[in-house]
Write an enzyme that holds these catalytic residues in place. Structure first.
Site, PDB file in Angstrom:
ATOM      1  N   CYS A  35       0.801  -1.224   0.000  1.00  0.00           N
ATOM      2  CA  CYS A  35       0.000   0.000   0.000  1.00  0.00           C
ATOM      3  C   CYS A  35       0.831   1.270   0.000  1.00  0.00           C
ATOM      4  CB  CYS A  35      -0.926   0.021   1.210  1.00  0.00           C
ATOM      5  SG  CYS A  35      -1.825  -1.516   1.456  1.00  0.00           S
ATOM      6  N   HIS A  48      -1.868   8.200   6.911  1.00  0.00           N
ATOM      7  CA  HIS A  48      -2.110   7.026   6.062  1.00  0.00           C
ATOM      8  C   HIS A  48      -3.589   6.688   6.130  1.00  0.00           C
ATOM      9  CE1 HIS A  48      -1.522   3.313   3.958  1.00  0.00           C
ATOM     10  NE2 HIS A  48      -1.970   2.605   4.985  1.00  0.00           N
ATOM     11  N   ASP A 104     -14.157 -23.092 -41.557  1.00  0.00           N
ATOM     12  CA  ASP A 104     -15.361 -22.330 -41.864  1.00  0.00           C
ATOM     13  C   ASP A 104     -15.043 -20.952 -42.402  1.00  0.00           C
ATOM     14  OD1 ASP A 104     -18.306 -22.695 -41.597  1.00  0.00           O
ATOM     15  OD2 ASP A 104     -17.644 -24.019 -40.002  1.00  0.00           O
ATOM     16  N   HIS A 146     -21.480 -22.412 -34.099  1.00  0.00           N
ATOM     17  CA  HIS A 146     -22.325 -22.415 -35.297  1.00  0.00           C
ATOM     18  C   HIS A 146     -23.735 -22.772 -34.843  1.00  0.00           C
ATOM     19  CE1 HIS A 146     -24.153 -24.651 -38.726  1.00  0.00           C
ATOM     20  NE2 HIS A 146     -23.508 -23.774 -39.485  1.00  0.00           N
ATOM     21  N   HIS A 206      -8.949   3.828  -0.630  1.00  0.00           N
ATOM     22  CA  HIS A 206      -7.551   3.414  -0.491  1.00  0.00           C
ATOM     23  C   HIS A 206      -7.041   2.967  -1.858  1.00  0.00           C
ATOM     24  CE1 HIS A 206      -3.873   1.756   0.742  1.00  0.00           C
ATOM     25  NE2 HIS A 206      -4.231   1.105   1.835  1.00  0.00           N
TER      26      HIS A 206
END
Length: 1777
Positions: A569, A704, A1522, A1333, A747
């Protein structure tokens, strides 16, 4: 000051006390430390560093128990907080700290006064008491202040050793109190004589039979008092034993660490162990310089050397008695007049004390009345303000934050919006947006769902995916794969640099090699979640953390360090601290730092929630009693930091100053994630000590503040204990305010610290502390209860925070990491800047704007206009300075010269109101145009030219003065101003020079052919020769507006009659000629030409230059020139004499100057020659170097499109002229040095905070699809219950792919082989292929599935029989699908099918049949639902056949393209094509390979790009098959030629499907088909699908058939089975089905419903469904040939022919590049550079491989460097490919 100049009459005593001054010791040491970081206190710094080193050395030698008592320290200041009067080392610490303090104050006093050493032997004497005498000894041994810094450190060593020794001996006499109580070892007794006290002590010592070592004794005495020393208990007993002492006036002295002055205790050996063990290398040979009085005798010590002096002092300190009366007498004796001249006496001391006042009084009483005694305090200087600190080194510099930028929650995409959010007290809490992840599936408040989050809350930035990829030279594909954190780091770094006015290279501190980046990042959401869903080329550089910083460095070309940090942090603020450390260490001069966090991954939500980090109730409730965890937040922030002195030198705006920064770790916490108050407090102390700041002076702390119970409690404790202690208490006016931004925006984790710092910086700017909104109910009871009494608290409302007059505010920012890290930053106000008020006399100012896109340039102009509308008071000079000198410039440019803000507003509005403005913007060329200097000749000079430049630019002035001095020394009066050097100073690089007439001398000097001095000399002598040898006014020159030939023709008659003569002096242009000759004849010519309407002008010159009039000077001039050295030109010289360009010295000599004087100046021919030789083109810029732009006009006459810039213009301000020229150069693509242009008066300008760059953004966001983060939790659980079928599937198998799951039977003989396999259509891989498909909302197996199974089994069996075969080439023929295979929707069911194959090498063929099977028993159905045959063939035969058809197929493709261009055919985009397909079939994304389609009734072509991913284990992925083949199905189900309203078309099969080579991932192909009805069956259509790669046919589906089926039968045939049992098959209407037991039998099949189908050997595409039985009337029998039939290519009539589309190799390459980069082909213009397009080294490798694989073009990746633009690359391709 010289000693001889000193006052020889002054008698001085320097007294060093044994007591600390009464001041706050911590404050004294802090101030000492602060001053030591200033270069004015160099010696103080050296002394403190040496003392620190010596103390470290001494501590390292202590026994371990003592060593452990000393905390680690890097400065003596760190030891001040230690209570050094307690413990075993109290004496050592007190002694050494007193010595350090007194000597530090002494040195600082002298340095503060900036005076030299003034202590003269004989006039100055030193005195001291106890430990103070050691400090005095250091001065006594010094002859200069520098000596004191070294000898003083050794005195500190002796002080420490003495204290350690005394404490050690003393504790052996009496142990300290066990409870830590301090007891005094000395008492002072007053009003008793020494003798009477001695008598009492003798009686006590004798009467109590005390050992000699522990006796009580007299340690000091004077007339009024006696000091008694001894062990504390013995002193107490002595005073109790003696009635005289008991009732005497006595006091304990603060002596707590042991005994000194004890002759009965110490001997010479004790003294030697202290003094002689000193390891000094400085002192042994040093002599005593100044007298030092003994505190025992009052007489100077007799020692002559340092070692002897310390021995004497040691002896006195340990064994001698202090007699103050003797000291006083010694002082009086020194101060008494020695001669009549002595008139004044002075005592220098460190504050005052009781002892010192007594000495002072006694001395005054003894001195004669004519002696004046003064005192000088050596402490008072420490409180003086010495102005801004001048750092002694980089390590002691303060740091300046000069720029910042952010992207924060709540729409705070800039600083103004962030501040508004804070000021309004807004809470940005919201639930997780859907573009991050789906809360409906990933949120479970109960916690029962594994991998789900228990909280839905967060704080998120707006538009995280929006990014200007083009600006940062990134392709759209790279941008999409790049982590949004990294993208926004780039963006905010640019914005912060822009705010700071940083232009790399503008100043030494911003040189690219001295700029580094430091960013904190603690998660990898994008890489782990979003981008991992489709890992591509840029997965690593786009997702790995290191590339975030690396990309910033690479883009800006910074070569300083690049660090990405993860400290959980605290990462963002720790990155800032790392940046600060790099600045202090000198590793960088400018640092960009920040924190990054963009949340996308629900896994992290789950993990943090399970670890109880997150609040389940919402936002961070900082200091609230209900705080229950933090709330996650996005955040991006960047700051720019420099050393303060660099920022001031660079004229930066300073947001705040960093005084200290530190990070430590909570190693002693109870758990790794639990905060620790002790560690936090230690970190605060470290920062405060680093800065030398008193914590009481801090008035704001950004906490903090996470809003957790543990975090809030611990931080409140640590903050209050350090910054608001119980004592000393804060005064009422010293309120400490607290705040926590997490209560507003959550935070931000790795970005939390940078968000806190940004808030603090804004608080400094706005002088306001925003309200704290974290307390929702009441304050947390764990917070200390006495905060208000300590005068500290949260700012609960917006609180003014004014800057005190003449002072600076201090603030602290905290950020703590969950892993235990603590980071703290200490800030102070920026220095108050006083703008220099100059006289702003520049008439006009250049305003510049630039961008990398037209959109951004226009937006930047709009922003500036809006800013000026809001701030009309803006200084135009500051605006010019900011937009030019303080901005990075780009290729889209706007520039203008204005004289007022209103004029600029008008200009901007007129441009923006122009509807064609954007389209008229053109980028400047990648290569700047060449610049040629053209030097004017005679006749243009005037008084005062360039005077403004001379006055304002010191460089210009210095150059003029230097040249002028040269000219004067050569005897000439004046010179041409140094334009060339001035233009070079302004950043203009010169490509070539040309001189007109006399200007050639200057041109040759600039080119380095001759020196400036020689040029001045030759020009001056030439002028003198002309004056001496030529008659003035006898000849003249005539400028004629006509060519030389025209003049000759018009004057033909006069010339024939010889009535006139003239010579051509100059051919300036094709229509501008100067002729010269005798004055009378020139006048006649003028009249003759004017009579014919020819414009003529007599030039104002006294001679006819370049005519015969010059002949008299030629010989002498050549002789003079021969003495001059000629060198090869450093740049080309365009010669008007030779009409060519000169590159070497061969043509340049004395004769050249002779000819140039006499012959014609053919300026026009010289320009044409330069054009012919490629030196000059229409973009070349010409700078006219001269007093007036004469050459400029000539150039424009020759090259009308040329830009010609004057250096000076008559009657025009020269600075304005230069400004115009610089703007012209800027708009042409050059980047002038605006730094130099503004440098002379830069201090008069201010950097403005203008609106930030306006980005041209696009959303590059990869959404997280599905629930796979939840699903992975189930992988650990058991599998489903096994059925008999599933049990057989679980056995090991030699062949296992996504579609073929288990071999159930296998027989291999010599030439034959048989294989039975079983597969489950409900297996995830098989089911996903089917669901790619869908028809009627059901997954229907496309024939590409059967094709892959066929090829898989075919290659397997063939290699079993022919094991060494390199390549197996298969032709899948006779494909017939009888029944559609629809995926069951019953969960948990099985849906088995069986494939049986028989290979016979004698026929090189293999028959195949597919059967349904029972899901319960595994029993195979009686009849097959599909059959086919594989033929093993030679591909070369295919290649030859197709080669003959290739040109026809390509021709038809070209016709279709042309018809689409003409609007006769439909061009369908990918979305539209697949929207049409939805009439019948809905394809999944992986099947959607057609990029575009051109459809013309039953004929079509498609551009196809295969997805690069295989998505499973296949022979040839069905989605690739395809993609290249289902064009036929689109023709039948999407064309206007089909009745798609009532019918749909499905394919029952085809005659053949084969591929020349395997399909390649990501490759590009083209498909072409033309369908036609079968004559025998009107309900059936057939056609061939050709597959092309480049120009070559690489595959074909032959005779693919489609049957028309009524739409009303859709539900009947395309609904999922209701059970897992096999339904009864529909009886065949044609032919016979293959029986399950007869696998070698072949039979034709019925048609099957499904849009286009294709089968493939290596690849197949199209929609292959199953046969749908139709009503009998509609069915017809079809017989099949064993060989495929190819439908004929129909050639259109001439009227249908169209011009072929551009399918050249160049076009193919461009299309490939566009596809791979994600750009449009239109963006690949010739002048676009690969760098701008985002083609980096990685993309270069990809493209070179794609060129090889898809186009067969071998291109090295380095070619993208050798050919840096699209134009150069295409030219190379056209030349070599």
């Amino acid at each position: 000051m010289d000693n001889s100049m000193m006052d020889s009459t002054l008698r001085r005593i320097l007294f060093f006390s044994n007591e600390f001054p009464s001041d706050d010791l911590k404050d004294l040491f802090r101030r000492l430390d602060q001053h030591s970081k200033d270069r004015r206190f160099r010696l103080l710094s050296i002394f403190l560093e040496e003392s620190t080193a010596i103390l470290k050395d001494e501590v390292s030698k202590l026994p371990r128990p003592l060593k452990e008592l000393v905390p680690p320290f890097n400065s003596v200041l760190s030891l001040v907080d230690v209570d050094f009067r307690q413990g075993p080392l109290g004496a050592a610490m007190e002694s050494s700290m007193l010595t350090i303090l007194e000597l530090g104050l002494f040195i600082g006093h002298y340095e503060s006064e900036d005076t030299e050493w003034d202590l003269v032997p004989g006039q100055s004497v030193l005195a001291g008491l106890s430990i103070g005498i050691l400090a005095a000894a250091a001065v006594a041994l010094s002859s200069s202040l520098a000596d004191v810094a070294k000898t003083g450190a050794e005195a500190v060593r002796v002080s420490f050793r003495l204290g350690v020794y005394v404490a050690d001996i003393s504790t052996k006499l009496e142990a300290p109190q066990s409870d830590g109580t301090l007891s005094s070892w000395a008492h002072v007794v007053t009003e008793m004589t020494e003798a009477s006290v001695q008598d009492e002590l003798k009686q006590f010592n004798t009467g109590t039979h005390s050992p000699e070592l522990t006796k009580v004794f007299v340690s000091a005495a004077d007339k009024t008092s006696v000091s008694v020393s001894g062990p504390p208990s013995r002193i107490k007993a002595a005073f109790q034993h003696s009635p005289v002492l008991r009732y005497s006036k006595s006091l304990p002295l603060p002596v707590y660490d042991g005994l000194c002055h004890a002759s009965h205790l110490y001997t010479r050996s004790d003294i030697d162990s202290i003094i002689n063990s000193s390891e000094s290398v400085i002192l042994p040979d040093r002599s005593v310089r100044l007298a030092l009085l003994s505190s025992q005798t009052g007489k100077p010590f007799v020692a002559k050397t340092a070692s002897d002096l310390f021995l004497e002092i040691g002896t006195e300190l340990l064994t001698g008695t202090i007699y103050l009366d003797n000291v006083t007498a010694g002082i009086v004796q020194h101060l008494q007049p020695q001669s009549k001249e002595t008139s004044s006496c002075q005592i220098d001391s460190f504050r005052t004390s009781l002892v010192l006042r007594g000495i002072h009084s006694a001395v005054e009483a003894e001195l004669s009345r004519d002696r004046q005694l003064t005192r000088r305090d050596l402490v008072s200087w420490i409180s003086r303000d010495f102005g801004p600190r001048r750092p002694r080194s980089q390590a002691s510099s303060k740091l300046a934050i000069v720029g910042m930028a952010c992207r924060l929650p709540g729409g705070a995409n800039d600083l103004d919006l962030f501040w508004k959010l804070l000021e309004e007290g807004r809470d940005t809490l919201t639930t997780v947006p859907p573009d991050r992840f789906d809360l409906n599936t990933h949120y479970d408040p109960t916690g029962k769902t594994e991998n789900a989050t228990q909280t839905p809350y967060g704080n998120f930035i707006d538009r995280p995916g929006f990014f200007d990829a083009g600006f940062f030279n990134m392709s759209p594909r790279e941008a999409e794969q790049t982590d949004p954190m990294q993208r926004l780091a780039l963006v905010t770094a640019y914005e912060a640099l822009e705010m700071a006015g940083v232009v790399p290279g503008r100043t030494p501190s911003t040189h690219p090699s001295r700029i580094g980046t430091f960013y904190g990042q603690a998660s990898d959401d994008w890489r782990e979640l979003n981008a991992s869903q489709n890992i591509s080329t840029y997965a690593v550089p786009g997702g790995e953390r290191s590339f975030g910083n690396g990309r910033i460095n690479y883009f800006f070309k910074f070569s300083g360090p690049s660090f990405n940090l993860d400290t959980a942090c605290s990462s963002g603020l720790a990155a800032v601290q790392a940046a600060c450390s790099a600045l202090w260490a000198g590793e960088v001069d400018t640092a960009i730092a920040g924190g990054l966090n963009v949340i996308t991954d629900p896994d992290n939500y789950c993990g943090l929630g399970n670890a109880h980090f997150l609040s389940k109730t919402g936002q961070c409730k900082v200091w609230d009693k209900d705080a229950d965890g933090y709330c996650r937040a996005d955040g991006i922030g960047s700051v720019v930091i420099k050393r303060l002195e660099d920022a001031e030198a660079d004229n930066d705006n300073i947001l705040a100053v960093v005084l200290g920064a530190s990070t430590n770790h909570s190693a002693e916490a109870i758990s790794i994630t639990h905060p620790h108050a002790g560690a936090q407090k230690a970190n605060y102390r470290q920062v405060l000590n680093q800065a030398g700041v008193n914590p009481i002076d801090v008035s704001y702390i950004e906490l903090h503040g996470t809003g957790t119970q543990a975090g809030d409690a611990v931080e409140s404790e640590s903050v209050s204990d350090i910054f608001a202690p119980v004592t000393p208490r804060r005064r009422p006016d010293q309120r400490l305010y607290l705040g926590a931004v997490k209560s507003n925006i959550g935070h931000g984790e790795a970005a939390a610290g940078i968000a806190s710092l940004l808030k603090a910086l804004l608080v400094y700017q706005k002088n306001l502390i925003p309200m704290h909104i974290g307390i929702k109910s009441e304050i947390n009871p764990t917070i200390p209860k006495d905060l208000e009494r300590r005068n500290v608290g949260l700012a609960m409302q917006n609180t003014p925070w004014p800057r005190p007059a003449g002072k600076k505010r201090l603030a602290v920012v905290n950020s703590f990491g969950a892993h235990g890290g603590n980071t703290t930053l200490l800030l102070e106000d920026a220095p108050e800047r006083v703008k220099i008020q100059g006289t702003e006399d520049r008439i006009t100012h250049s305003i510049l704007l630039s961008a990398k896109s037209k959109t951004s340039l226009q937006a930047n102009m709009e922003s500036l206009l809006s800013y000026l509308d809001q701030h009309p008071e803006t200084s135009l000079a500051d605006l010019a300075y900011t937009t030019s000198s303080r901005r990075m410039h780009h290729n889209m440019r706007f520039g203008t010269l204005v004289s007022s803000i209103s004029g600029l507003q008008k200009m901007l509005r007129s441009q923006l109101d122009n509807p064609n403005f954007a389209s008229e913007i053109r980028p400047v060329p990648n290569e700047a145009p060449s610049v040629i200097l053209a030097f004017t000749g005679q006749g243009a000079y005037y008084h005062g030219m360039g005077s403004e430049l001379f006055a304002e630019f010191p460089y210009f002035r210095a150059q003029v003065q230097q040249l002028d001095r040269l000219a004067q020394r050569l005897g000439f009066p004046s010179v041409v101003p140094p334009w060339r050097r001035f233009w070079s100073l302004l950043g203009v690089s010169i490509s070539a020079v040309i001189g007109h007439s006399l200007g050639e001398y200057a041109a040759l000097a600039v080119a380095g052919v001759i020196s400036a001095a020689d040029a001045i000399y030759l020009v001056g002598r030439r002028a003198q020769l002309v004056e001496e040898r030529c008659a003035q006014a006898s000849h003249s020159m005539l400028s004629v507006r006509a060519s030389e030939d025209a003049i000759q023709e018009m004057l033909a008659v006069e010339l024939e009659t010889a009535s006139i003569t003239y010579e051509v002096s100059c051919c300036n242009t094709n229509q501008d000629t100067v002729i010269g000759g005798p004055k009378g004849e020139i006048n006649d010519i003028r009249r003759a030409l004017e009579a014919k309407s020819i414009k003529c002008t007599i030039l104002d010159v006294p001679y006819a230059f370049h005519t015969a009039q010059m002949n008299p000077i030629l010989d002498d001039l050549e002789t003079l020139a021969k003495a001059v050295p000629f060198k090869a030109p450093s740049i080309p010289v365009i010669s008007p004499l030779l009409a060519t360009v000169i590159y070497d010295v061969k043509s340049l000599d004395a004769n050249y100057l002779r000819r140039a004087t006499r012959e014609t100046v053919d300026f026009a021919a010289a320009i044409e020659a330069a054009q012919d030789m490629g030196l000059v083109d229409s973009k070349t810029i010409w700078i006219d170097v001269g007093p007036h732009p004469i050459c400029a006009g000539l150039v424009r006459s020759m090259i009308p499109s040329a830009s010609a810039i004057p250096s000076c213009r008559r009657n025009e301000d020269s600075i304005a002229t230069i400004s115009k020229g610089l703007v012209t150069l800027y708009l042409a693509g050059l980047t002038p040095s605006w730094v130099e242009f503004f440098k002379p008066r830069e201090r008069e300008y201010s950097l403005l905070y203008l609106p930030k760059y306006r980005w041209n953004e696009t959303d590059y966001w990869i959404p997280y699809i599905g629930t796979w983060t939840l699903d992975k939790a189930h992988l650990k659980h058991g599998t489903k219950p096994k059925t008999p079928f599933s049990g057989s599937m679980s056995r090991p198998s030699a062949l296992r792919t996504s579609l073929v799951h288990q071999i159930t039977a296998e027989t291999v003989e010599a030439t034959t082989a048989t294989l039975h396999t079983i597969s489950d259509m409900q297996h995830p891989d098989f089911l996903e292929a089917i669901h790619g498909h869908t028809m009627n909302k059901c997954g229907v197996a496309t024939s590409s599935i059967w094709s892959d199974m066929a090829f898989t089994v075919g290659e397997y069996l063939y290699r079993r029989l022919v094991p060494n075969t390199k390549d197996v080439h298969m032709n899948l023929t006779d494909v017939e699908v009888l029944h559609a295979q629809v995926a069951s929707k019953t969960k948990g069911s099985v849906q088995p099918l069986v494939l049986r194959a028989h290979l016979d090498l004698s026929t090189n063929s293999m028959s195949l049949a597919w059967f349904n099977a029972d899901g319960e028993t595994g029993e195979c159905a009686a009849e097959s639902f599909a059959t086919a045959t594989i033929r093993f063939e030679d591909p070369e035969a295919w290649r030859k056949d197709w080669a003959r058809l290739a040109h026809l197929v390509r021709g038809r493709i070209e016709v279709l393209e042309q018809r689409a261009t003409e609007g006769k055919a439909s061009r369908l985009s990918k979305p539209l094509a697949y929207a049409l397909f939805k009439n019948v079939v809905d394809y999944a994304d992986r099947y959607r390979g057609m990029d575009s389609v051109v459809l013309d009734e039953l004929e079509a072509m498609a551009e196809v790009t295969l997805v690069p991913e295989r998505y499973g284990t296949w022979h040839t992925p069905p989605h690739w098959i395809d993609s290249v083949s289902h064009l036929a199905g689109l023709v039948m189900n999407g064309s206007d030629a089909s009745n798609t309203r009532d019918y749909f078309f499905v394919t029952p099969g085809c005659d053949s499907f084969r591929l020349l080579k395997k399909l390649e991932p990501g490759a590009r192909y083209r498909s072409y088909v033309r369908m036609f009805p079968l004559p025998e069956d009107p309900n059936m259509h057939s056609g061939d699908v050709y597959i092309l790669q480049g120009e070559e046919i690489v595959g074909m589906v032959g005779m693919i058939r489609f049957r028309r089926v009524p739409r009303l039968l859709m539900d009947r045939f395309f609904s999922p089975p209701t059970t897992t049992s096999v339904a009864v098959p529909v009886p065949p209407l044609t032919g016979a089905t293959m029986k399950c037991k007869d696998i070698t039998q072949t039979a034709p099949a019925l048609p099957t419903p499904a849009p286009p189908i294709v089968v493939s050997s290596p690849v197949v595409s199209s929609t292959m469904a199953c046969n749908i039985p139709e009503p009998a009337p509609l069915l017809a029998t079809s017989s099949k040939s064993s060989t495929p039939k190819e439908s004929p290519i129909v050639t259109p009539a001439e009227s249908e022919r169209a011009e072929p589309v551009d399918n050249s190799m160049t076009s193919q390459c461009l299309r490939l590049m566009a596809r791979e980069t994600g750009l449009e082909v239109e963006a690949l213009t010739a002048d676009a550079s690969f760098v701008q397009l985002g083609v980096d080294s990685l993309m270069s490798l990809v493209l070179s491989e794609k060129f090889r694989a898809e186009l067969g073009v071998e291109i090295k990746s380095s070619l993208f460097l050798e050919c840096p633009t699209i134009g150069e690359m295409t030219a190379w391709i056209e030349e070599y490919c």
